[in-house]
Structures are given as structure tokens and as C-alpha cells.
Design a protein around this motif. Structure first.
Motif, PDB file in Angstrom:
ATOM      1  N   LEU A  12      10.405 -14.740-104.476  1.00 32.59           N
ATOM      2  CA  LEU A  12      11.230 -13.909-103.589  1.00 32.59           C
ATOM      3  C   LEU A  12      11.555 -12.573-104.236  1.00 32.59           C
ATOM      4  O   LEU A  12      11.487 -11.526-103.589  1.00 32.59           O
ATOM      5  N   ALA A  13      11.899 -12.603-105.526  1.00 27.42           N
ATOM      6  CA  ALA A  13      12.215 -11.360-106.242  1.00 27.42           C
ATOM      7  C   ALA A  13      10.989 -10.460-106.334  1.00 27.42           C
ATOM      8  O   ALA A  13      11.094  -9.237-106.163  1.00 27.42           O
ATOM      9  N   LEU A  14       9.834 -11.053-106.575  1.00 25.47           N
ATOM     10  CA  LEU A  14       8.598 -10.280-106.645  1.00 25.47           C
ATOM     11  C   LEU A  14       8.284  -9.631-105.298  1.00 25.47           C
ATOM     12  O   LEU A  14       7.944  -8.447-105.233  1.00 25.47           O
ATOM     13  N   ASN A  15       8.428 -10.383-104.231  1.00 27.62           N
ATOM     14  CA  ASN A  15       8.177  -9.847-102.896  1.00 27.62           C
ATOM     15  C   ASN A  15       9.169  -8.749-102.538  1.00 27.62           C
ATOM     16  O   ASN A  15       8.806  -7.750-101.921  1.00 27.62           O
ATOM     17  N   GLU A  16      10.415  -8.925-102.934  1.00 20.79           N
ATOM     18  CA  GLU A  16      11.441  -7.915-102.667  1.00 20.79           C
ATOM     19  C   GLU A  16      11.117  -6.628-103.408  1.00 20.79           C
ATOM     20  O   GLU A  16      11.286  -5.538-102.884  1.00 20.79           O
ATOM     21  N   ARG A  17      10.635  -6.761-104.628  1.00 22.36           N
ATOM     22  CA  ARG A  17      10.261  -5.598-105.427  1.00 22.36           C
ATOM     23  C   ARG A  17       9.073  -4.876-104.822  1.00 22.36           C
ATOM     24  O   ARG A  17       8.994  -3.658-104.841  1.00 22.36           O
ATOM     25  N   ASP A  18       8.128  -5.633-104.241  1.00 21.47           N
ATOM     26  CA  ASP A  18       6.911  -5.045-103.687  1.00 21.47           C
ATOM     27  C   ASP A  18       7.096  -4.448-102.298  1.00 21.47           C
ATOM     28  O   ASP A  18       6.275  -3.658-101.864  1.00 21.47           O
ATOM     29  N   VAL A  19       8.138  -4.785-101.598  1.00 23.04           N
ATOM     30  CA  VAL A  19       8.344  -4.282-100.239  1.00 23.04           C
ATOM     31  C   VAL A  19       8.432  -2.751-100.202  1.00 23.04           C
ATOM     32  O   VAL A  19       7.759  -2.125 -99.404  1.00 23.04           O
ATOM     33  N   PRO A  20       9.233  -2.105-101.059  1.00 17.56           N
ATOM     34  CA  PRO A  20       9.299  -0.641-100.996  1.00 17.56           C
ATOM     35  C   PRO A  20       7.946   0.023-101.243  1.00 17.56           C
ATOM     36  O   PRO A  20       7.633   1.042-100.644  1.00 17.56           O
ATOM     37  N   GLU A  21       7.125  -0.568-102.117  1.00 18.13           N
ATOM     38  CA  GLU A  21       5.793  -0.010-102.378  1.00 18.13           C
ATOM     39  C   GLU A  21       4.932  -0.070-101.133  1.00 18.13           C
ATOM     40  O   GLU A  21       4.203   0.864-100.812  1.00 18.13           O
ATOM     41  N   ALA A  22       4.993  -1.160-100.397  1.00 15.55           N
ATOM     42  CA  ALA A  22       4.188  -1.322 -99.184  1.00 15.55           C
ATOM     43  C   ALA A  22       4.635  -0.341 -98.111  1.00 15.55           C
ATOM     44  O   ALA A  22       3.822   0.175 -97.362  1.00 15.55           O
ATOM     45  N   ILE A  23       5.921  -0.064 -98.036  1.00 10.69           N
ATOM     46  CA  ILE A  23       6.436   0.870 -97.022  1.00 10.69           C
ATOM     47  C   ILE A  23       5.980   2.277 -97.343  1.00 10.69           C
ATOM     48  O   ILE A  23       5.674   3.055 -96.446  1.00 10.69           O
ATOM     49  N   GLN A  24       5.890   2.634 -98.632  1.00 11.26           N
ATOM     50  CA  GLN A  24       5.501   3.990 -99.028  1.00 11.26           C
ATOM     51  C   GLN A  24       4.029   4.262 -98.780  1.00 11.26           C
ATOM     52  O   GLN A  24       3.636   5.391 -98.595  1.00 11.26           O
ATOM     53  N   ASP A  25       3.180   3.226 -98.740  1.00 11.71           N
ATOM     54  CA  ASP A  25       1.749   3.422 -98.558  1.00 11.71           C
ATOM     55  C   ASP A  25       1.396   3.913 -97.223  1.00 11.71           C
ATOM     56  O   ASP A  25       1.617   4.120 -96.248  1.00 11.71           O
TER      57      ASP A  25
END
Length: 134
Positions: free
Chosen positions: A121-134
């Protein structure tokens, strides 16, 4: 940065242990049970229960379940207060509760699964902002 987040998480768990102990004591007094009576009902020692109430010990999910049964309160509420389960108001069921309720797993296995789940869950939460910026 990860260490800061880990420290914050540890502090939150310690804080929730205090509130767990306070809550347990309130419920015990409301049920008009002595520390010894509740310890006998739960199947733990009097000093151990006292340490839980004072926030010095973190009880296992099994002990929390026994406490919930003896005090006639929700086990889920105790899990949340102990920091084992994190409430998610938008979710009807809980992976964490399913793990904790599984009688085929040992306490150690349950905690390991909960740790892995929390890390995903923490890993996915960390990766969410990166996916939005792409």
C-alpha cells in the motif's frame, strides 16, 4: 525520507497503544471488572493486562480478540486502536481483518502478511503521484 515516515509510523503506533490502554481501562471499569477478573476471563496474567492498559505492551490480535469478547466490544475497534488495522471508510471489507480472522495462520504469519500488505500500500501510494505526472 523513508526513515522519517517510519519514525512517524512508529510514533503513531505508540500513540495508539496509549489510547488502546485508556480505552480498555474505560471499558473494564464500565463493565465493573477488576484487572484480575478481566485477566482471568481473557486468559492472560494480571501484570500483562496491566502493562497493556498502561501502553507498555502491544497485545497480539488473538489477545485483542479475547479482550473484545470479554468486554463485549468490537474486535475491529480494538485492532484499529492498536494500530493493527487502519480504518478505510470507503471499503466495506478489510484485507487486514481477513488476515487477522484466519485461524489457519499463526500470529507471526499474520503479522508478516500485514507487514507485506502495508508495504504494498505504501509503495502504491508513493507511485501514484508519479503516474499522475506522466
Amino acid at each position: 525520507m523513508a526513515k522519517d515516515k517510519s519514525t512517524k509510523t512508529s510514533m503513531a503506533v505508540v500513540g495508539s497503544l496509549g489510547s488502546l490502554g485508556d480505552y480498555l481501562k474505560e471499558q473494564r471499569l464500565a463493565a465493573q471488572l477488576s484487572l484480575r477478573q478481566l485477566a482471568d476471563q481473557v486468559g492472560v496474567s494480571n501484570p500483562y493486562l496491566s502493562q497493556i492498559e498502561r501502553g507498555l505492551r502491544k497485545p497480539s490480535a488473538e489477545v485483542l480478540q479475547q479482550l473484545a469478547r470479554a468486554l463485549r466490544v468490537s474486535a475491529e475497534q480494538l485492532y484499529v486502536r492498536a494500530g493493527i488495522v487502519h480504518p478505510d471508510p470507503g471499503q466495506a471489507g478489510s484485507v487486514e481483518l481477513a488476515i487477522l480472522a484466519d485461524p489457519g495462520l499463526t500470529e507471526r504469519q499474520k503479522h508478516s502478511l500485514l507487514d507485506v500488505y502495508a508495504s504494498f500500500l505504501a509503495l502504491n501510494e508513493r507511485d501514484v503521484p508519479e503516474a499522475i505526472q506522466d
